[in-house]
Motif scaffolding. Structure first.
Motif, PDB file in Angstrom:
ATOM      1  N   ARG A  22      -3.705   3.129  -0.738  1.00 59.92           N
ATOM      2  CA  ARG A  22      -4.293   2.303  -1.730  1.00 59.92           C
ATOM      3  C   ARG A  22      -3.331   1.248  -1.950  1.00 59.92           C
ATOM      4  O   ARG A  22      -2.271   1.536  -2.052  1.00 59.92           O
TER       5      ARG A  22
ATOM      6  N   TYR B 181       0.916  -1.288  -0.008  1.00 62.66           N
ATOM      7  CA  TYR B 181       0.024  -0.017   0.235  1.00 62.66           C
ATOM      8  C   TYR B 181       0.734   1.168   0.088  1.00 62.66           C
ATOM      9  O   TYR B 181       2.127   1.229   0.486  1.00 62.66           O
TER      10      TYR B 181
ATOM     11  N   GLY C  68      -7.976   1.199   4.021  1.00 63.51           N
ATOM     12  CA  GLY C  68      -6.711   1.779   3.708  1.00 63.51           C
ATOM     13  C   GLY C  68      -6.774   3.183   4.497  1.00 63.51           C
ATOM     14  O   GLY C  68      -5.792   4.004   4.402  1.00 63.51           O
TER      15      GLY C  68
END
Length: 222
Positions: free
Chosen positions: A218, A162, A206
């Motif tokens: 993300r 992420y 997230g």
């Protein structure tokens, strides 16, 4: 000498007439017969058979861009000091190495059909790895004059890689996170070039709070 009688003259005329009629009938029959023979036969007058349609060859399917499926991988280094995550998409790869304190590197490159990859990053960072049946990646990361061996297993969301970038209170924020199988997180938050341990994200959404502001980290793909 006596002249022929009227009866003989009439008879002769009749015979001549019959002969002429017979001759005309015979001539007419031959003419009709001759016409029929000269007429073209049905086979000769038929139109030629249409030529067969040209054979159409279906286009060959486009070759796939990679022999391996799109997937994410995450794991730890052999010395357990750091974490490594790799995301593969259509023969491209992006990876993140992070020790959760102050050492990190983003790397990218191609994946060959034999499953090998050589990814490069800033300051000479390099990742060399090999896919093992699409289930794991075994390799090394060279960073800051040190080499780290690692194994990254195929990850299932929310495990994976992420990232979040934003400007918060005038500072440029760049955060990277690796969510390992089992849920443990390793990440670094860079504020204007100064790295520190990153706060945890909510792996389901997230969401992460940085300096009072909520950002969204993300999933990272090439």
């Amino acid at each position: 000498m006596k002249r022929p009688g009227p009866l003989l003259t009439l008879l002769a005329g009749l015979l001549l007439g019959v002969f002429m009629l017979s001759l005309n009938a015979t001539t007419g029959t031959k003419s009709a017969s001759s016409y029929r023979e000269e007429s073209p036969s049905p086979k000769a007058s038929a139109s030629p058979a249409p030529s067969s349609s040209p054979t159409t060859t279906a286009p060959s399917p486009s070759p796939s861009k990679s022999a391996f499926p799109n997937a994410d991988y995450a794991g730890r280094t052999d010395d357990d000091s750091s974490a490594v995550a790799v995301s593969l998409r259509d023969g491209k790869a992006i990876a993140y190495f992070c020790d959760g304190r102050d050492k990190e590197s983003w790397l990218k490159g191609d994946v060959k059909d034999d499953g090998t990859m050589k990814l490069t990053g800033k300051n000479g960072a390099e990742l060399n790895g090999t896919l093992k049946d699409g289930k794991s990646i075994r390799g090394t990361v060279d960073l800051g004059g040190q080499r780290y061996g690692f194994t990254a297993d195929k990850a299932v969301r929310p495990s994976g890689l992420y990232r979040a970038t934003a400007t918060v209170r005038g500072a440029k924020i760049d955060g990277g996170w690796i969510v390992l199988p089992g849920g443990k997180q390793v990440g670094i938050l860079d504020r204007d070039g100064k790295p520190s341990a990153a706060p945890e994200i909510d792996p389901e959404t997230g969401a992460v709070t940085i300096d009072g502001q909520t950002l969204t980290a993300r999933p990272v793909t090439p």
